[in-house]
Design a protein around this motif. Structure first.
Motif, short mmCIF file in Angstrom:
data_model
loop_
_atom_site.label_atom_id
_atom_site.label_comp_id
_atom_site.label_asym_id
_atom_site.label_seq_id
_atom_site.Cartn_x
_atom_site.Cartn_y
_atom_site.Cartn_z
N ALA A 256 0.27 -4.17 9.80
CA ALA A 256 -0.85 -3.33 9.34
C ALA A 256 -1.20 -2.34 10.44
O ALA A 256 -1.14 -2.68 11.63
N ASP A 257 -1.60 -1.13 10.06
CA ASP A 257 -1.83 -0.06 11.04
C ASP A 257 -2.80 -0.47 12.14
O ASP A 257 -2.52 -0.30 13.32
N HIS A 258 -3.99 -1.00 11.76
CA HIS A 258 -5.00 -1.30 12.76
C HIS A 258 -4.56 -2.42 13.69
O HIS A 258 -4.87 -2.42 14.89
N VAL A 259 -3.81 -3.39 13.15
CA VAL A 259 -3.32 -4.50 13.98
C VAL A 259 -2.23 -4.01 14.92
O VAL A 259 -2.14 -4.44 16.08
N MET A 260 -1.39 -3.09 14.44
CA MET A 260 -0.33 -2.52 15.27
C MET A 260 -0.94 -1.75 16.44
O MET A 260 -0.42 -1.78 17.55
N GLU A 261 -2.05 -1.04 16.19
CA GLU A 261 -2.72 -0.31 17.26
C GLU A 261 -3.19 -1.27 18.34
O GLU A 261 -3.06 -1.00 19.54
N GLU A 262 -3.74 -2.41 17.91
CA GLU A 262 -4.19 -3.41 18.88
C GLU A 262 -3.00 -3.96 19.65
O GLU A 262 -3.09 -4.21 20.87
N ARG A 318 5.30 2.87 5.23
CA ARG A 318 4.16 2.84 6.15
C ARG A 318 4.40 1.82 7.25
O ARG A 318 4.08 2.06 8.42
N GLU A 319 4.94 0.66 6.88
CA GLU A 319 5.23 -0.36 7.88
C GLU A 319 6.26 0.13 8.88
O GLU A 319 6.12 -0.07 10.09
N ASP A 320 7.31 0.79 8.39
CA ASP A 320 8.36 1.29 9.28
C ASP A 320 7.81 2.30 10.28
O ASP A 320 8.18 2.30 11.46
N MET A 321 6.91 3.17 9.81
CA MET A 321 6.32 4.18 10.70
C MET A 321 5.48 3.51 11.79
O MET A 321 5.52 3.90 12.96
#
Length: 360
Positions: A256-262, A318-321
């Motif tokens: 997930a985008d926000h978790v990836m940022e963390e 989205r996941e790949d990006m």
């Protein structure tokens, strides 16, 4: 993509934000290491009973517990030397006090102190500090080939590393002790000191919290006097251990985008502290479907299936990006992806399946 190279480590620390599956990943790593003949222990700091459940045992405590051979056989696995434990912060703190106090009576006074009892399990950083203390204790005994640590969920990767500094700063408490100096003397001479600022402070605080509480706090710091250096030395020893080549940090995340940022923040922060990330685990990656979206749907059920497939295709993109940014910083031979599984991870057989994705 595999984490196979990390199984030669002596310590593996799994970090990441909450809800990404760190406990499961930690247990799966420990299971694989034990299955390959390494005497292993996995330590969870998660008070939820997920680790005990996945290992097929009733409960865990602050002492290592061997996973019964029957659980391995039930999962179709060869029995191995795998232990598990759940950190008990209060008990670990008590043991640390007893080891550092040297005088049993002094240790008894500290542990029975009401202020100590109130803060020993609730003070900020205590949980992480005691996790590092337990890590040091297990490592120094030399009974295990590998220690796997499941860290508490956090938004700051260095909470685990900085906890000793925060704890020793609190215990040393120069400013607080300066104010408490008259109280530390106790007795009738409590306010018969020319430290007028301290006297004024104490009188004001005494009206708010009461004389007994103030006395407990003063007694606590008085008994801790002289023990700070021991705490500092241990904190530095643990940090040196974590920075050693035999230790490995793994970042666990979800796509997930926000978790990836963390996760990116975690990796960058650890690197800046001289603790390179040696492994990346992306958990619960969505499945991919090979569907000819240009084909003729022909019926409503097929149209619904195609629509679902298109949504999954967008989700996959989205996941790949998101993953591309994180995986760019981690070599391919140090990362792994785990797909959504059909069943919950509740036994050794399911943990073995997770491990099969980690160590291809």
């Amino acid at each position: 993509m595999s984490l196979a190279g990390l199984l030669d480590s002596q310590i593996i620390v799994c970090t990441g934000s909450g809800g990404v599956g760190k406990t499961t990943i930690s247990a799966a790593i420990a299971l694989r290491a034990a299955s390959e003949g390494r005497k292993t222990i996995v330590v969870t700091i998660d008070p939820a009973k997920r680790l005990a459940d996945s290992l097929g045992i009733d409960r865990l405590s602050n002492a290592p517990k061997r996973i019964p051979a029957s659980q391995f056989k039930k999962a179709g696995l060869v029995p191995a030397e795998l232990d598990a434990m759940m950190l008990d912060t209060k008990t670990t703190f008590d043991e640390l006090v007893m080891n550092n106090a040297r005088d049993p009576e002094r240790a008894k006074r500290i542990i029975s102190n009401r202020f100590y009892q109130a803060v020993s399990g609730a003070l900020s950083g205590t949980h992480e500090y005691m996790a590092m203390e337990k890590l040091w204790e297990l490592h120094s005994k030399g009974e295990y080939d590998l220690i796997v640590i499941d860290t508490p969920p956090t938004r700051n990767a260095l909470d685990f590393i900085d906890a000793p500094k925060r704890m020793t700063s609190f215990l040393e408490g120069r400013l607080l002790k300066w104010f408490l100096l008259p109280a530390i003397g106790g007795g009738k001479g409590m306010f018969k000191i020319t430290n007028f600022a301290a006297v004024a402070f104490l009188k004001a605080i005494q009206k708010i919290i009461g004389a007994q509480v103030l006395s407990d706090i003063a007694e606590f710091f008085a008994n801790f006097e002289g023990m700070y250096e021991g705490f500092k030395e241990r904190a530095q020893d643990v940090l040196d251990l974590l920075m050693d080549e035999s230790s490995s940090f793994i970042v666990v995340t979800a796509p997930a985008d926000h978790v990836m940022e963390e996760a990116l923040f975690f990796a960058d922060t650890l690197e800046s502290y001289g603790l390179p990330v040696k492994g990346l685990v992306v958990n619960r990656v969505h499945p991919r479907f090979e569907i000819d979206f240009a084909g003729d749907a022909g019926s409503k059920p097929i149209e619904a299936l195609l629509a679902l497939g298109r949504r999954f295709e967008l989700l996959n993109k989205r996941e790949d990006m998101a993953l591309a940014r994180l995986e760019k910083a981690i070599p391919q031979d140090q990362r792994a992806r785990i797909p959504y599984l059909n069943n919950e991870v509740t036994d050794l057989a399911a943990l073995h399946e997770v491990a099969s994705f980690l160590f291809v």
